[in-house]
Design a protein around this motif. Sequence first.
Motif, short mmCIF file in Angstrom:
data_model
loop_
_atom_site.label_atom_id
_atom_site.label_comp_id
_atom_site.label_asym_id
_atom_site.label_seq_id
_atom_site.Cartn_x
_atom_site.Cartn_y
_atom_site.Cartn_z
N VAL A 171 0.82 -1.20 0.04
CA VAL A 171 -0.04 0.02 0.03
C VAL A 171 0.75 1.12 -0.15
CG1 VAL A 171 -1.97 1.26 1.32
CG2 VAL A 171 -1.57 -1.29 1.39
N ILE A 172 0.91 1.80 -1.25
CA ILE A 172 2.09 2.82 -1.29
C ILE A 172 1.13 4.20 -1.76
CG2 ILE A 172 4.32 3.42 -2.27
CD1 ILE A 172 4.63 0.72 -2.92
N ASP A 173 1.50 5.40 -1.52
CA ASP A 173 0.84 6.49 -2.20
C ASP A 173 1.45 6.78 -3.45
OD1 ASP A 173 3.31 7.57 -0.16
OD2 ASP A 173 3.00 9.16 -1.92
N GLU A 174 0.71 7.30 -4.49
CA GLU A 174 1.53 7.26 -5.80
C GLU A 174 2.52 8.00 -5.89
OE1 GLU A 174 -0.12 5.94 -8.31
OE2 GLU A 174 0.69 6.89 -10.25
N ARG A 175 2.99 9.27 -5.28
CA ARG A 175 4.10 9.76 -5.33
C ARG A 175 5.14 9.00 -4.79
NH1 ARG A 175 6.39 15.49 -2.22
NH2 ARG A 175 8.21 15.05 -2.98
N THR A 176 5.09 8.24 -3.66
CA THR A 176 6.10 7.58 -3.44
C THR A 176 6.54 6.21 -4.28
OG1 THR A 176 5.67 8.17 -0.97
CG2 THR A 176 7.03 6.12 -1.20
N LEU A 177 5.38 5.81 -4.75
CA LEU A 177 5.50 4.67 -5.73
C LEU A 177 6.26 5.31 -6.77
CD1 LEU A 177 4.53 1.80 -6.52
CD2 LEU A 177 2.53 2.97 -7.72
N ARG A 178 5.92 6.25 -7.59
CA ARG A 178 6.65 6.86 -8.52
C ARG A 178 8.37 7.30 -8.51
NH1 ARG A 178 4.42 7.28 -13.65
NH2 ARG A 178 2.12 7.25 -13.51
N GLU A 179 8.43 8.05 -7.11
CA GLU A 179 9.90 8.59 -7.04
C GLU A 179 10.74 7.33 -6.47
OE1 GLU A 179 9.79 12.33 -4.95
OE2 GLU A 179 8.16 13.04 -5.83
N ILE A 180 10.11 6.60 -5.58
CA ILE A 180 10.94 5.66 -4.89
C ILE A 180 11.06 4.31 -5.86
CG2 ILE A 180 11.96 4.57 -2.86
CD1 ILE A 180 12.08 7.66 -2.56
N TYR A 181 9.82 3.84 -5.74
CA TYR A 181 9.70 2.43 -6.21
C TYR A 181 9.81 2.18 -7.78
CZ TYR A 181 9.40 1.85 -1.36
OH TYR A 181 9.87 2.24 -0.03
N LEU A 182 9.16 2.89 -8.41
CA LEU A 182 9.24 2.80 -10.08
C LEU A 182 10.34 3.46 -10.50
CD1 LEU A 182 5.42 3.11 -10.78
CD2 LEU A 182 6.88 1.24 -10.08
N TYR A 519 3.30 1.34 3.48
CA TYR A 519 4.57 2.05 3.06
C TYR A 519 4.61 3.60 4.11
CZ TYR A 519 6.43 -1.68 -0.17
OH TYR A 519 6.75 -2.70 -0.55
N ARG A 520 4.10 3.44 5.17
CA ARG A 520 3.76 4.82 5.70
C ARG A 520 5.03 5.93 5.81
NH1 ARG A 520 -0.67 4.79 10.36
NH2 ARG A 520 -1.97 3.14 9.25
N GLU A 521 6.19 5.18 5.57
CA GLU A 521 7.26 6.33 5.54
C GLU A 521 7.36 7.07 4.55
OE1 GLU A 521 7.41 3.22 5.52
OE2 GLU A 521 8.54 2.70 4.01
N GLY A 522 6.67 6.60 3.40
CA GLY A 522 6.38 7.43 2.18
C GLY A 522 7.85 7.50 1.34
N LEU A 523 8.21 8.70 1.26
CA LEU A 523 9.52 9.07 0.34
C LEU A 523 10.68 8.65 1.44
CD1 LEU A 523 8.56 12.58 -0.83
CD2 LEU A 523 8.42 10.52 -2.24
N PHE A 524 10.44 8.81 2.80
CA PHE A 524 11.57 8.56 3.43
C PHE A 524 12.26 7.41 3.86
CE2 PHE A 524 9.17 12.52 4.12
CZ PHE A 524 10.20 13.33 3.94
N VAL A 525 12.82 6.76 2.61
CA VAL A 525 13.62 5.58 2.64
C VAL A 525 15.00 5.99 2.65
CG1 VAL A 525 14.22 3.49 1.15
CG2 VAL A 525 11.77 4.78 1.07
N GLY A 526 15.81 5.04 3.72
CA GLY A 526 17.33 5.40 3.56
C GLY A 526 17.85 6.70 4.03
N PRO A 704 -9.20 5.60 1.65
CA PRO A 704 -8.90 4.80 3.00
C PRO A 704 -8.16 3.70 2.98
CG PRO A 704 -11.32 4.91 2.14
CD PRO A 704 -10.44 5.16 1.14
N ILE A 705 -7.25 3.52 4.24
CA ILE A 705 -6.42 2.46 4.36
C ILE A 705 -6.88 1.06 4.21
CG2 ILE A 705 -4.58 1.31 5.69
CD1 ILE A 705 -4.50 4.19 7.25
N PRO A 706 -6.60 0.22 3.36
CA PRO A 706 -7.32 -1.14 3.20
C PRO A 706 -7.14 -1.97 4.31
CG PRO A 706 -5.20 -1.20 1.81
CD PRO A 706 -5.56 0.26 2.51
#
Length: 802
Positions: A171-182, A519-526, A704-706
Motif C-alpha cells: 500500500v503505497i501513495d502514488e508519489r512515493t511509488l513513482r519517485e522511490i519504487y518505480l 509504506y507509511r514512511e512514504g518518500l523517507f527511505v534510507g 481509506p487504508i485497506p
Amino acid sequence: MDLHEKSVSLVQQMTTKEKAALCSGKDYWNLKGLERLGLPNIIVTDGPHGIRRQISNSEDIGISVNYPAVCFPTASAQACSFDRDLLFEIGSAIGEECRHENVSVILGPGINIKRSPLCGRNFEYYSEDPSLSGHLAAAFIRGTQSQGVGSSLKHFAANNQETRRLTVDAVIDERTLREIYLSAFEIAVKQAQPWTVMCSYNSVNGEFSSQNQHLLTSILRDEWGFEGLVISDWGSVFDRVKALTAGLDLEMPHVGDTSDNRILDAVQAHSIPEDLLNQAAERIVYLILKSMERQPYQYSIDTHHKIARKAAGRSAVLLKNDNGILPAKPGASTAVIGAFAKVPRYQGTGSSRINPTHLDNACDELKALGIDYEYAAGYLEESDLPEARLIEEACQIAKDKEIVYLFAGLPDRFEAESFDRESLHLPLSHNALIDAVCEVNENVVVVLHCGGVVELPWADKVKAILLMHLGGQAVGGAVADLLTGRVNPSGKLPETWPYKLEDNPSHSYFPGYPLCVEYREGLFVGYRYYDKAVKAVRYPFGYGLSYTSFEYSDLVISSKSITDGETLKVSCKIINTGKREGREVVQLYVAKKESVIIRAEQELKGFEVVQLAPGEQKEVNFLLSSRDFAYYNTSISDWHVENGKYEIRVAASSQDFRLQGTVEYSGSVEAHLPDLRDTAPGYYDLTSGLKITDEEFAGILGRPIPPRERIPGSPHTLKSTVSDIQDRWVGRLINKIVEQQAKTLSEKDPYLKLMIEKTVPDMPLHFFTMMGANSLSISQVEGIVDILNGKYSLGIRKLIKK
Ligand code: BGC
C-alpha cells in the motif's frame, strides 16, 4: 522484412490455439516454439550474478543441481562500485556464458529498493536509492544484451520484502511509488530497453502486479515506451485472462494447459479481442527470432574468474582504517581467524544460487601472495553459539601477532530468498569471537561477508573493517589483494548502515499485516530519512574509505538559472593527493531548503568514478535535466518542478560535501503544489522520529487504508494461504499433505529446506499448481476452493476431472 514484420507475419499464420499456447512456458525454463513455422523453444534461466542453468527442465524446483558457471559478486556488492563500466563488463561476461549455455534470457537484474535492511533478498538488489539502482541496472542490461542475450528486469514492482511475498498488497501513495519504487525501473527501461520485464508476485495498491494494467500497460508501455515482453514471476498469475488484458504476455513456468485454454475460450467467446492475443504472441515470437540471431560462444572460465576477482575488489568497502593499519606492512606477523577465511560466504540462497566453477578462499590466496600466518577457525559455521574452546584457541594464536585478520559475517541461514531476517545481528559466535580477540590484540581487522547491513557492536574496538558483502567465487583472492594493498579499496555504500534496526524508517511498518504492508514512511527511505530526521548513523549512504586521499576543487555550474526542458552542466576537478593509485566515487546531490512540499533533505542525482595515479587530476562532469529537480505531482499525474533555489552538492558521501553551489529554477509549468503541512504534518518534521497517523497516511494515499486482516469465516479464494485455510477441517487436512510434500522436497535439497519451511504457511492455494511432480491444475485448485467453501460436490467434480 525486419524482425518485427516477420513476427507479425508468423503470428498471422497461426491458429488461435497456437497463439494461446505460446503465452505460457513449455516447462520450467523453456518457452514454447512452433516447429511447423520454424520457431524453436528458447531457454530462459536464473541469474543475476551468474547463470543458474538447471540440469533438469522438469517442474522440479530444486535449486542446487545446475551447470557450473562463474559466480560474480551479488548485486548488493556490485552496487558498491558505483561503476557503470564494471556492471557492463559483468553483464557482458554473463551474456557470454549464456551464449555458451544456449540461454536466451537471463532473469535479472533485480532492482527492488532496499526499503528495510531486513529484506531477505537484499543481497540480490542494488540500493536504497532509485537513481543508483536504475543506472547500474541499465549498465548491466546493456552488457548482457551486447551479447545478443536478453535481460529480465525484475521484480516489477514493490517487491520489497519476502514475508508473504506471494500475496501481500503493497500500500503505497502514488508519489512515493513513482519517485522511490518505480524510478529505478523507469531509468533502466528508458536507457537500456531490457528484452523482458518480470512482474512481481505481490500486489500493488490492491491489484496483483501480474494483472495490474496501471503498472504493466499505462506506466511501463504507454509512459516509458517499453518495447519488450512482460513475463510473470514464476507462479504469480492468478487469473490468466485478466493478466493478458493487463499487459502480461508470457506466463512462466508451464502449469498445465488450463491457462492457454482459458485464453482460447475468452477469444472465441469474444470476451477479449483477438488482437490482444496477437500482440502478446508477436512479442513472444519477436523474442524467439531475436534469440535465433545469437551466435554460440566458448568463454574462458579463467578470464571470467579474473573479472569476478576484479569486481569483488572494486565492490569492497573499507569502513574503518584507524592509523592506516591497512594495507598491512609487509612481513608483519599475522593471524587469520574465522572459518569464513577458509570457506567464504560468497553468494545468497534461492533462485540466484549458482554452482560456481571454483571457489577461492582468503587463506590460500594470502599464502599465494607470500603472507605467512597462523590460522584458527574461531567458530563453527553451522552453529551460532560461541564455542569457548575455539575462541580460546583463536586468542592464543592472535595474542602476539602484529595484525589479526578476523573473518565474520552472516551464514546462509540468516538471509535468503523467501524469508526476511529477524534482526541485524551477526551470530553470537562471531560477535563473541571478535570481543575476545580484541581483548588480547589491539590490531584487529574485521573482514565482513554478508549480503546486507549488520549491526556492529564492536566497531569501536577494532582497528579496521573491510566489507566484502557476498563477493562471488573470487572473493578470497580479492580479499588478499585488498589486505595487502595490491588493490586499493574504492567501494562506497549503496545503502545506509544505521546503528541499530530500530533506527530504520520502515521499522514500525515492516513487514506489515496478513493482507497488506503499509509504506507509511512514504518518500523517507534510507538516507532520505536519516538526513531529514538528523539521525546519527553508523555509516552514511555513499561512504567508503581509500588507502589514498582525494581533493575536490573548481566547481563550475554552467548557469545561474534553469527552466523546464533545459540542462545544467556541473563540473569539478578531483586530484589524488596521496601516494597510491586510487579510484574515487564522486557523488552529486540536489537539495532544496525552502519548500512547501514533503521532500527529502537531498537526493542523489549523479555519480561518476575516476581513477587517478598519485598526483593526477581529472575533471568530472555531470549533466542535470529538469527531471533531476522534479517531484511527482499527483494532481497533474506528471513530474513537476517547484520554482526556487536549489543547492548542488558535490560530495564524497551523503554526509561529506566537498563543493557546493546553487541554481535558481524558474518558469516551471503551473501546477498546484501539494502543500500538506496542515493535513500531513508528520512528514515535514522527522526530528522526533516517524510517527504517521492513520489520517495522515490515508491523506497521502488519497483513499481509506485497506483492511489488514481477513474477516474470519469469509469465503476462501485462490489467494487464501495455507495458514488461512486452517479454519476449515479440509484446510487442516491439506496442510498435513502439503507439509509432507514440503518435507520430501526439503530432503532433496538442503538449501531449499529453510526456504520451504518459511514459505509454506504463506503459500496461496493457487501455488499448488507449482508443486513439482504433484502439481494440480488450476481448475483442480479451484475445486479445492469450492470444497473449502462448502460446495462439496462441485469441488470434488473439478478435483477429479483431469
Ligand atoms: C523468483 C524469481 C526467479 C524465478 C525463477 C521466483 O521465485 O522470485 O526471481 O527468477 O523464481 O526461478
